[in-house]
Motif scaffolding. Sequence first.
Motif, mmCIF file in Angstrom:
data_model
loop_
_atom_site.group_PDB
_atom_site.id
_atom_site.type_symbol
_atom_site.label_atom_id
_atom_site.label_comp_id
_atom_site.label_asym_id
_atom_site.label_seq_id
_atom_site.Cartn_x
_atom_site.Cartn_y
_atom_site.Cartn_z
ATOM 1 N N MET A 70 41.430 5.864 -2.289
ATOM 2 C CA MET A 70 40.262 5.011 -2.150
ATOM 3 C C MET A 70 39.543 5.362 -0.846
ATOM 4 O O MET A 70 40.161 5.491 0.196
ATOM 5 N N LYS A 71 38.220 5.510 -0.932
ATOM 6 C CA LYS A 71 37.418 5.852 0.232
ATOM 7 C C LYS A 71 37.294 4.651 1.171
ATOM 8 O O LYS A 71 36.988 3.545 0.731
ATOM 9 N N GLN A 72 37.550 4.887 2.449
ATOM 10 C CA GLN A 72 37.428 3.825 3.435
ATOM 11 C C GLN A 72 35.952 3.543 3.695
ATOM 12 O O GLN A 72 35.145 4.463 3.765
ATOM 13 N N THR A 73 35.609 2.272 3.839
ATOM 14 C CA THR A 73 34.238 1.883 4.151
ATOM 15 C C THR A 73 34.112 1.695 5.658
ATOM 16 O O THR A 73 34.920 0.999 6.275
ATOM 17 N N TYR A 74 33.120 2.346 6.232
ATOM 18 C CA TYR A 74 32.827 2.211 7.659
ATOM 19 C C TYR A 74 31.542 1.416 7.806
ATOM 20 O O TYR A 74 30.559 1.688 7.112
ATOM 21 N N LEU A 75 31.575 0.457 8.701
ATOM 22 C CA LEU A 75 30.399 -0.360 8.952
ATOM 23 C C LEU A 75 29.768 0.053 10.270
ATOM 24 O O LEU A 75 30.450 0.556 11.170
ATOM 25 N N HIS A 76 28.471 -0.194 10.381
ATOM 26 C CA HIS A 76 27.820 0.023 11.666
ATOM 27 C C HIS A 76 28.407 -0.963 12.667
ATOM 28 O O HIS A 76 28.877 -2.040 12.306
ATOM 29 N N ARG A 77 28.397 -0.594 13.926
ATOM 30 C CA ARG A 77 28.905 -1.458 14.975
ATOM 31 C C ARG A 77 28.031 -2.713 15.057
ATOM 32 O O ARG A 77 26.861 -2.685 14.680
ATOM 33 N N PRO A 78 28.601 -3.820 15.537
ATOM 34 C CA PRO A 78 27.832 -5.071 15.592
ATOM 35 C C PRO A 78 26.665 -4.985 16.567
ATOM 36 O O PRO A 78 26.638 -4.142 17.463
ATOM 37 N N ASN A 79 25.709 -5.873 16.373
ATOM 38 C CA ASN A 79 24.550 -6.046 17.264
ATOM 39 C C ASN A 79 23.630 -4.832 17.292
ATOM 40 O O ASN A 79 23.011 -4.540 18.317
ATOM 41 N N LEU A 80 23.537 -4.135 16.160
ATOM 42 C CA LEU A 80 22.624 -3.002 16.047
ATOM 43 C C LEU A 80 21.696 -3.210 14.853
ATOM 44 O O LEU A 80 22.128 -3.668 13.799
ATOM 45 N N ARG A 81 20.436 -2.872 15.030
ATOM 46 C CA ARG A 81 19.491 -2.784 13.915
ATOM 47 C C ARG A 81 19.472 -1.327 13.482
ATOM 48 O O ARG A 81 19.366 -0.436 14.321
ATOM 49 N N ILE A 82 19.541 -1.081 12.194
ATOM 50 C CA ILE A 82 19.627 0.277 11.661
ATOM 51 C C ILE A 82 18.377 0.573 10.836
ATOM 52 O O ILE A 82 17.952 -0.253 10.022
ATOM 53 N N HIS A 83 17.819 1.743 11.066
ATOM 54 C CA HIS A 83 16.695 2.248 10.277
ATOM 55 C C HIS A 83 17.077 3.639 9.790
ATOM 56 O O HIS A 83 17.809 4.356 10.467
ATOM 57 N N ALA A 84 16.551 4.010 8.635
ATOM 58 C CA ALA A 84 16.835 5.342 8.110
ATOM 59 C C ALA A 84 15.583 5.920 7.470
ATOM 60 O O ALA A 84 14.749 5.181 6.941
ATOM 61 N N GLU A 85 15.482 7.233 7.524
ATOM 62 C CA GLU A 85 14.374 7.940 6.890
ATOM 63 C C GLU A 85 14.970 8.933 5.899
ATOM 64 O O GLU A 85 15.620 9.906 6.288
ATOM 65 N N PHE A 86 14.744 8.638 4.610
ATOM 66 C CA PHE A 86 15.229 9.486 3.529
ATOM 67 C C PHE A 86 14.064 10.240 2.905
ATOM 68 O O PHE A 86 12.906 9.886 3.100
ATOM 69 N N SER A 87 14.385 11.246 2.107
ATOM 70 C CA SER A 87 13.355 11.967 1.367
ATOM 71 C C SER A 87 12.685 10.995 0.394
ATOM 72 O O SER A 87 13.299 10.023 -0.037
ATOM 73 N N PRO A 88 11.422 11.264 0.042
ATOM 74 C CA PRO A 88 10.692 10.318 -0.803
ATOM 75 C C PRO A 88 11.079 10.352 -2.278
ATOM 76 O O PRO A 88 10.596 9.540 -3.047
ATOM 77 N N GLU A 89 11.950 11.249 -2.690
ATOM 78 C CA GLU A 89 12.366 11.299 -4.080
ATOM 79 C C GLU A 89 13.079 10.002 -4.467
ATOM 80 O O GLU A 89 13.539 9.264 -3.618
ATOM 81 N N GLY A 90 13.184 9.747 -5.766
ATOM 82 C CA GLY A 90 13.798 8.517 -6.247
ATOM 83 C C GLY A 90 15.224 8.334 -5.762
ATOM 84 O O GLY A 90 15.631 7.260 -5.368
ATOM 85 N N THR A 91 16.014 9.371 -5.789
ATOM 86 C CA THR A 91 17.382 9.322 -5.287
ATOM 87 C C THR A 91 17.397 10.003 -3.927
ATOM 88 O O THR A 91 16.934 11.131 -3.819
ATOM 89 N N PRO A 92 17.905 9.363 -2.880
ATOM 90 C CA PRO A 92 17.913 10.050 -1.576
ATOM 91 C C PRO A 92 18.751 11.324 -1.626
ATOM 92 O O PRO A 92 19.958 11.270 -1.791
ATOM 93 N N ILE A 93 18.077 12.422 -1.503
ATOM 94 C CA ILE A 93 18.749 13.710 -1.476
ATOM 95 C C ILE A 93 18.884 14.173 -0.030
ATOM 96 O O ILE A 93 19.873 14.744 0.352
ATOM 97 N N PHE A 94 17.862 13.881 0.763
ATOM 98 C CA PHE A 94 17.844 14.272 2.167
ATOM 99 C C PHE A 94 17.734 13.030 3.045
ATOM 100 O O PHE A 94 16.970 12.126 2.752
ATOM 101 N N ARG A 95 18.515 13.007 4.113
ATOM 102 C CA ARG A 95 18.332 11.976 5.143
ATOM 103 C C ARG A 95 17.872 12.708 6.389
ATOM 104 O O ARG A 95 18.584 13.526 6.948
ATOM 105 N N TYR A 96 16.668 12.387 6.816
ATOM 106 C CA TYR A 96 16.086 13.066 7.964
ATOM 107 C C TYR A 96 16.425 12.392 9.291
ATOM 108 O O TYR A 96 16.396 13.044 10.335
#
Length: 172
Positions: A1-27
């Motif tokens: 079973m894959k372990q789930t890792y969470l972001h550390r507390p007290n952080l706001r997270i933003h991400a920029e993925f490719s515009p395709e329907g399924t995220p193929i690239f994370r920039y």
Amino acid sequence: MKQTYLHRPNLRIHAEFSPEGTPIFRYRLEAIKYGASNNPRTVCAVMQNPSYASVEIADKSVQMLERVVFEKELPEFNGVERLIIVNQFAFIQTKDFVGTDAQIGERNDDAIARAVDESEVVLIAWGKGNGFVQRQKRILEIVLAREGKSLLKTSKHPSRVTYDSFIQQFRT
């Protein structure tokens, strides 16, 4: 079973993925401390390629960098309130990564340059075992073209961290 890792507390997270329907690239993946100033001191970390980390969950490497930058009180990261993670290759893949030109991502060099421009500290965090020499040279060209940055490296890939001597000066 894959372990789930969470972001550390007290952080706001933003991400920029490719515009395709399924995220193929994370920039870009960005973590900002809650209560950060309007112009936060920023670290840009350049890793190899993204795994499954997103706004909702981290992966082992991302979580480790969040710990090192925000929680370990290392002098190199004193006053840092923002971490931007970019990669040599923007293609999202967890196992058997190949590192082809098509896996770089058409907007990746621009995303790296923008992240470096927004940062005071650049952390080369792709580890020693990274064999993508031509891609490393291109990224170092982008980084070294911008003067006044503190340039650091990790002694190992962040997923294999040992805190002792993990952060080192990068010498070109």
